[in-house]
Enzyme design. Structure first.
Site, PDB file in Angstrom:
ATOM      1  N   LYS A  61      46.185  61.237  45.940  1.00 19.70           N
ATOM      2  CA  LYS A  61      47.462  61.765  46.402  1.00 19.70           C
ATOM      3  C   LYS A  61      47.240  62.957  47.340  1.00 19.70           C
ATOM      4  O   LYS A  61      47.844  63.032  48.423  1.00 19.70           O
ATOM      5  CB  LYS A  61      48.281  62.214  45.180  1.00 19.70           C
ATOM      6  CG  LYS A  61      49.738  62.481  45.469  1.00 19.70           C
ATOM      7  CD  LYS A  61      50.454  62.900  44.191  1.00 19.70           C
ATOM      8  CE  LYS A  61      50.485  61.782  43.177  1.00 19.70           C
ATOM      9  NZ  LYS A  61      50.816  62.223  41.822  1.00 19.70           N
ATOM     10  N   ARG A  67      51.456  68.177  40.355  1.00 17.06           N
ATOM     11  CA  ARG A  67      51.187  66.768  40.033  1.00 17.06           C
ATOM     12  C   ARG A  67      49.686  66.494  39.959  1.00 17.06           C
ATOM     13  O   ARG A  67      48.902  67.222  40.554  1.00 17.06           O
ATOM     14  CB  ARG A  67      51.751  65.850  41.135  1.00 17.06           C
ATOM     15  CG  ARG A  67      53.238  65.908  41.322  1.00 17.06           C
ATOM     16  CD  ARG A  67      53.602  65.123  42.592  1.00 17.06           C
ATOM     17  NE  ARG A  67      54.854  65.580  43.140  1.00 17.06           N
ATOM     18  CZ  ARG A  67      56.014  64.947  42.973  1.00 17.06           C
ATOM     19  NH1 ARG A  67      56.077  63.842  42.277  1.00 17.06           N
ATOM     20  NH2 ARG A  67      57.118  65.431  43.507  1.00 17.06           N
ATOM     21  N   GLY A  87      51.975  57.156  37.136  1.00 16.30           N
ATOM     22  CA  GLY A  87      52.763  57.500  35.950  1.00 16.30           C
ATOM     23  C   GLY A  87      51.950  57.801  34.698  1.00 16.30           C
ATOM     24  O   GLY A  87      52.514  58.024  33.634  1.00 16.30           O
ATOM     25  N   MET A  97      49.642  60.330  34.169  1.00 14.04           N
ATOM     26  CA  MET A  97      49.404  61.741  33.841  1.00 14.04           C
ATOM     27  C   MET A  97      50.685  62.545  34.042  1.00 14.04           C
ATOM     28  O   MET A  97      51.706  62.010  34.463  1.00 14.04           O
ATOM     29  CB  MET A  97      48.266  62.271  34.709  1.00 14.04           C
ATOM     30  CG  MET A  97      46.919  61.762  34.247  1.00 14.04           C
ATOM     31  SD  MET A  97      45.597  62.280  35.325  1.00 14.04           S
ATOM     32  CE  MET A  97      45.703  61.106  36.643  1.00 14.04           C
ATOM     33  N   ARG A 155      51.011  55.805  49.038  1.00 13.80           N
ATOM     34  CA  ARG A 155      49.836  55.133  48.471  1.00 13.80           C
ATOM     35  C   ARG A 155      49.950  53.648  48.789  1.00 13.80           C
ATOM     36  O   ARG A 155      51.015  53.164  49.145  1.00 13.80           O
ATOM     37  CB  ARG A 155      49.752  55.360  46.957  1.00 13.80           C
ATOM     38  CG  ARG A 155      50.954  54.829  46.222  1.00 13.80           C
ATOM     39  CD  ARG A 155      50.857  55.131  44.734  1.00 13.80           C
ATOM     40  NE  ARG A 155      52.113  54.818  44.094  1.00 13.80           N
ATOM     41  CZ  ARG A 155      52.655  55.520  43.109  1.00 13.80           C
ATOM     42  NH1 ARG A 155      52.069  56.609  42.656  1.00 13.80           N
ATOM     43  NH2 ARG A 155      53.783  55.144  42.561  1.00 13.80           N
ATOM     44  N   HIS A 199      38.938  27.593  21.694  1.00 15.40           N
ATOM     45  CA  HIS A 199      38.919  26.211  22.153  1.00 15.40           C
ATOM     46  C   HIS A 199      40.161  25.891  22.985  1.00 15.40           C
ATOM     47  O   HIS A 199      40.080  25.367  24.093  1.00 15.40           O
ATOM     48  CB  HIS A 199      38.823  25.277  20.941  1.00 15.40           C
ATOM     49  CG  HIS A 199      38.882  23.836  21.306  1.00 15.40           C
ATOM     50  ND1 HIS A 199      40.054  23.120  21.273  1.00 15.40           N
ATOM     51  CD2 HIS A 199      37.934  22.995  21.766  1.00 15.40           C
ATOM     52  CE1 HIS A 199      39.806  21.882  21.668  1.00 15.40           C
ATOM     53  NE2 HIS A 199      38.522  21.775  21.969  1.00 15.40           N
ATOM     54  N   SER A 248      21.003  21.650  38.042  1.00 16.21           N
ATOM     55  CA  SER A 248      22.338  22.230  37.923  1.00 16.21           C
ATOM     56  C   SER A 248      22.372  23.021  36.635  1.00 16.21           C
ATOM     57  O   SER A 248      22.096  22.481  35.552  1.00 16.21           O
ATOM     58  CB  SER A 248      23.396  21.122  37.916  1.00 16.21           C
ATOM     59  OG  SER A 248      24.671  21.701  37.779  1.00 16.21           O
ATOM     60  N   CYS A 274      27.238  24.495  36.923  1.00 18.04           N
ATOM     61  CA  CYS A 274      28.416  23.729  36.526  1.00 18.04           C
ATOM     62  C   CYS A 274      29.041  24.184  35.215  1.00 18.04           C
ATOM     63  O   CYS A 274      29.925  23.531  34.686  1.00 18.04           O
ATOM     64  CB  CYS A 274      28.098  22.238  36.490  1.00 18.04           C
ATOM     65  SG  CYS A 274      26.847  21.825  35.277  1.00 18.04           S
ATOM     66  N   TYR A 280      25.539  25.649  45.301  1.00 20.17           N
ATOM     67  CA  TYR A 280      26.974  25.401  45.105  1.00 20.17           C
ATOM     68  C   TYR A 280      27.377  25.689  43.665  1.00 20.17           C
ATOM     69  O   TYR A 280      26.540  25.698  42.755  1.00 20.17           O
ATOM     70  CB  TYR A 280      27.330  23.942  45.456  1.00 20.17           C
ATOM     71  CG  TYR A 280      26.701  22.931  44.523  1.00 20.17           C
ATOM     72  CD1 TYR A 280      27.352  22.537  43.363  1.00 20.17           C
ATOM     73  CD2 TYR A 280      25.442  22.401  44.792  1.00 20.17           C
ATOM     74  CE1 TYR A 280      26.768  21.632  42.483  1.00 20.17           C
ATOM     75  CE2 TYR A 280      24.850  21.505  43.929  1.00 20.17           C
ATOM     76  CZ  TYR A 280      25.519  21.126  42.772  1.00 20.17           C
ATOM     77  OH  TYR A 280      24.939  20.250  41.901  1.00 20.17           O
TER      78      TYR A 280
END
Ligand code: PEP
Ligand code: MG
Length: 763
Positions: A20, A83, A92, A94, A239, A355, A636, A704, A724
């Protein structure tokens, strides 16, 4: 030590002044009207934390200068606000003190603000947002201006673009004759910002100018607080504005077109959550409804359906074309058909990696887990939550993106990717090095994968195909056969069915390569529960196949050695289907520990020209990576099993019993089944890759496991030279973006270091 900085000093360092404070200095430099003030720095905070002392003389001097500049005396016409100003915005969290009118009080307020760094709210916020607890905060002391002075005064908040759609143009609220707190507290209902255009067109025009100056400077959408005092506009704070996923994507794409940011910056600005939020169904204005209970947001998206408690009921309902939500205390692999038949799943137990959570995420179904407020009575087929009873057949709506559970059918909005998202992902494709493939077991999943932009199918699991009733009964016949004739008959039937499965998948490939993995499930999972069998000989057979530790038991390639007919049948079916369709097919062997196993399976090919690769998911395979590379067509990494193997615990048991406690206690930072454990599993992978590429530099290497769709893990895979990732179709857009971000970040790191570093481990 200099611990106090006036805005006019021009120091803009965030680490000294906080966010700030630094932004106020910048705004003053840009010529915007900012009420004068100064910042007590973060180093003063540190000093205060250690000694309890503040730089009193410097603060007094600064206040005197402020009096000179405003021509007013503290307490007599001049009041200040105090502030917090942390290096990272913590909105918001502090304390803020307004209307402070004497020196002693200013000092006590600075102390209050410094101490509020450690209030419980701020600590929790930092934990959730991974903000380091030792950053600390500065304090901003600023002359007050008054929005309640007269009818030409007021206060407001302005976003430079719409934070939910991303549309360019002022967006916000204004409250006439009011102070900032009146706006924040909600005591009075503010007017849309456009009302100011009618009341004071000059001020509105000035705001538009401010918005343009700030966006040009910060090159981002801004959230600005302002006050009008007797017709004069003061900017109090700016901000980067928080925004929804849709807006984030649009703003990033639009800003490149406006020349504010580069294409690379646009790709780095959008987060995985932004993309996820864009791609799932959601509730239309959820703020208008009251949830009856809440659980963990386990799989995103919203769904409405009637409640059923039994997976079989879900399957039956699906056949009647009914939409159901499966409500269970928790789910197990046996429930898979019920889950697939439901439009959403709600469980009262289990975490984000239970699961139910994993399966539904992979299927792209909404899911809420661990909703402890939901008390399920399976016997009576009902649950209770928030003082209401919901019975089987009642309609509910669940929002898996927030974890909220609602009664009745809420209006839902379709998941519509936006044109801007398509544009962003096309740019991502150009920027990334990693390929993005999909895990898909069925023809429908292949179609979905293609729609999301997959370049190949990196894992087609064959055991899931056995879940269909005709296949299940065939494999049971094989396993329980009493003579070789019966067994051969069952196998022949399986081969025909499997060939159909493969044909269906291969026909949808449209030129993409596919890797089919041979059977990996422990055989006993195909058998009916022991208690359901009356025939003694069969019961004995089931008992024989039962295992103490199925995860470490008779699965994967071990079956090729003990029941070669099954793998042979699969290989024949794959080869026949491939010959018919002409697809680009490779075979992957799971759970390999030694090169002998691979050679054994290769012999089953009988001279057919199919590539055979290794699923790298045991520790021994990694330690033998060099030798395996000489025989394997590709690697893989199955990071799910590899993580279990490296940790020496099973995912299911860990998540049910102790993993949450580990995470809560901070013993582990992340769930290793969600985010790749770079220091452990990752190190092993890196070593295996370097040994393998030493023997075969061009060996193709994929990943994978679940981690293949997780952005942090994707960064690591990029860095160690994986070719990949292959993830569930629904995670492909996120993977495309994350892969691009990984490539851009790596390039920038190289540029910073000045010398290029090898992306691939040295050969
Ligand atoms: C893995 O182990 O990472 C994997 C993809 O295989 P599965 O989850 O089927 O064991
Ligand atoms: Mg595995």
């Amino acid at each position: 030590m200099n611990a106090v900085y006036h805005f006019s000093d021009g120091v803009e360092d965030r680490d000294v002044l906080g966010n700030k404070g630094a932004n106020l200095v910048t705004m003053a430099k840009l010529g915007l009207r900012v009420p004068p003030g100064f910042v007590v720095s973060i180093s003063a905070y540190r000093e205060h934390q250690q000694t309890g002392q503040l730089p009193l003389a410097q603060i007094r001097g600064a206040l005197e200068l402020l009096e000179q500049r405003t021509g007013k005396v503290l307490g007599q016409g001049l009041a200040v606000s105090v502030r917090s100003s942390a290096p990272v915005s913590m909105p918001g969290m502090m304390d803020t003190v307004l209307d402070v009118r004497d020196f002693d009080h200013v000092v006590s307020c600075i102390k209050t603000v410094f101490q509020s760094w450690d209030n419980p709210r701020a600590i929790e916020y930092r934990r959730l947002n991974r903000i380091p607890p030792d950053l600390g905060t500065a304090a901003v002391i600023q002359a007050m201006v008054f929005g309640d002075q007269d009818e030409r005064s007021g206060t407001g908040v302005m976003f430079t673009r719409d934070p939910s759609t991303g549309e360019k143009g002022l967006f916000g609220e204004y409250l006439s004759q009011a102070k900032g707190e009146d706006l924040v507290s909600g005591r009075r209902t503010p007017q849309p910002l456009s009302s100011l255009a009618e009341q004071m067109p000059g001020v509105y025009a000035e705001l538009e100018e401010v918005a343009s100056i700030l966006e040009k400077h910060f090159r981002d959408m801004q959230d600005v607080e302002f006050t009008v005092e007797s017709g004069r506009l003061y900017v109090l704070q700016t901000r980067s504005g928080k925004r929804g996923g849709r807006a984030a994507v649009k703003i990033a794409v639009d800003m490149t077109k406006e020349g504010l940011i580069s294409e690379e910056d646009a790709l780095l600005r959008v987060s995985a959550e932004d993309v996820r939020a864009l791609l799932h169904r959601r509730i239309d204005s959820p703020e208008s409804y009251q949830p009856v209970a809440r659980g963990l947001a386990a799989a995103p998206g919203a769904a409405t359906g009637i409640v059923v408690f039994d997976p079989q009921d879900a399957v039956a309902a699906m056949r009647r074309n009914e939409r159901v939500i499966l409500v269970r205390p928790e789910t197990s692999p046996d429930d898979i058909q019920g889950i697939a038949a439901a439009v959403g799943v709600l469980t009262s137990r289990g975490g984000l990696t239970s699961h139910a959570a994993i399966v539904t995420r992979a299927m792209g179904r909404p899911c809420i887990c661990g909703a402890e407020e939901v008390r399920i009575d399976l016997q009576r087929q009902r649950f209770e939550a928030g003082g209401v009873t919901v019975a089987r057949g009642d309609t509910i709506t669940i929002d898996g993106s927030t974890g909220h559970i609602y009664l009745g059918a809420l209006p839902l909005t379709e998941a519509e990717g936006t044109p801007e998202l398509a544009e962003l992902l096309t740019r991502a494709d150009a920027a990334r090095k990693l390929g993005v493939w999909a895990n898909a077991d069925t023809a429908e999943a292949v179609v979905l994968a293609r729609r999301f932009g997959a370049q190949g199918i990196g894992l087609c699991r064959t055991e899931r195909q056995f879940n269909a009733p005709d296949r299940l009964s065939a494999i049971r016949e094989f396993l329980l056969a009493e003579d070789s004739g019966q067994r051969a008959k069952a196998l022949e039937q399986l081969r025909r069915l499997q060939k159909e499965d493969f044909l269906a998948v291969f026909r949808e490939l449209d030129g993409m390569p596919v890797i089919v993995r041979l059977l990996d499930l422990p055989l006993h999972e195909f058998l009916p529960p022991e208690g359901e069998i009356t025939e003694p000989a069969l019961r004995e057979r089931v008992r024989e196949l039962k295992e103490t530790n199925p995860m470490l038991g008779h699965r994967g390639v071990r079956l090729a050695i003990t029941y070669p007919e099954i793998y042979q049948m699969q290989i024949d079916a794959i080869a026949e289907a491939q010959a018919e369709v002409g697809a680009n097919v490779a075979i992957m062997v799971p759970q390999v520990i030694t090169v002998q196993e691979l050679l054994w399976v290769r012999r089953m090919l009988r001279d057919r020209d199919l590539k055979v690769g290794v699923m790298m998911e045991t520790v021994r395979a990694c330690m033998r990576a060099g030798r395996l590379a000489l025989v394997a067509g590709f690697f893989s990494f199955g990071t799910n099993d590899l993580t279990q193997a490296v940790y020496s615990f099973s995912r299911e048991d860990a998540e049910k019993k102790f993993l949450n406690t580990y995470l809560e206690a901070g013993v582990l930072r992340d769930n290793p089944f969600q985010v790749l454990d770079v220091e452990g599993v990752g190190r092993l992978m890196e070593t295996a890759i370097s040994w393998a590429r030493k023997e075969k530099p061009r060996l193709e290497i994929g990943v994978c496991g679940e981690h293949a769709g997780e952005p942090q893990s994707i960064r690591f895979f990029h860095d160690v030279g994986v070719d990949y990732v292959s993830c569930s179709p629904f995670r492909i857009p996120v993977a495309r973006l994350a892969a691009a971000q990984a490539a851009i970040e790596a390039r920038r790191r190289e540029a910073e270091r000045g010398a290029p570093t090898a992306v691939r481990p040295a050969a």
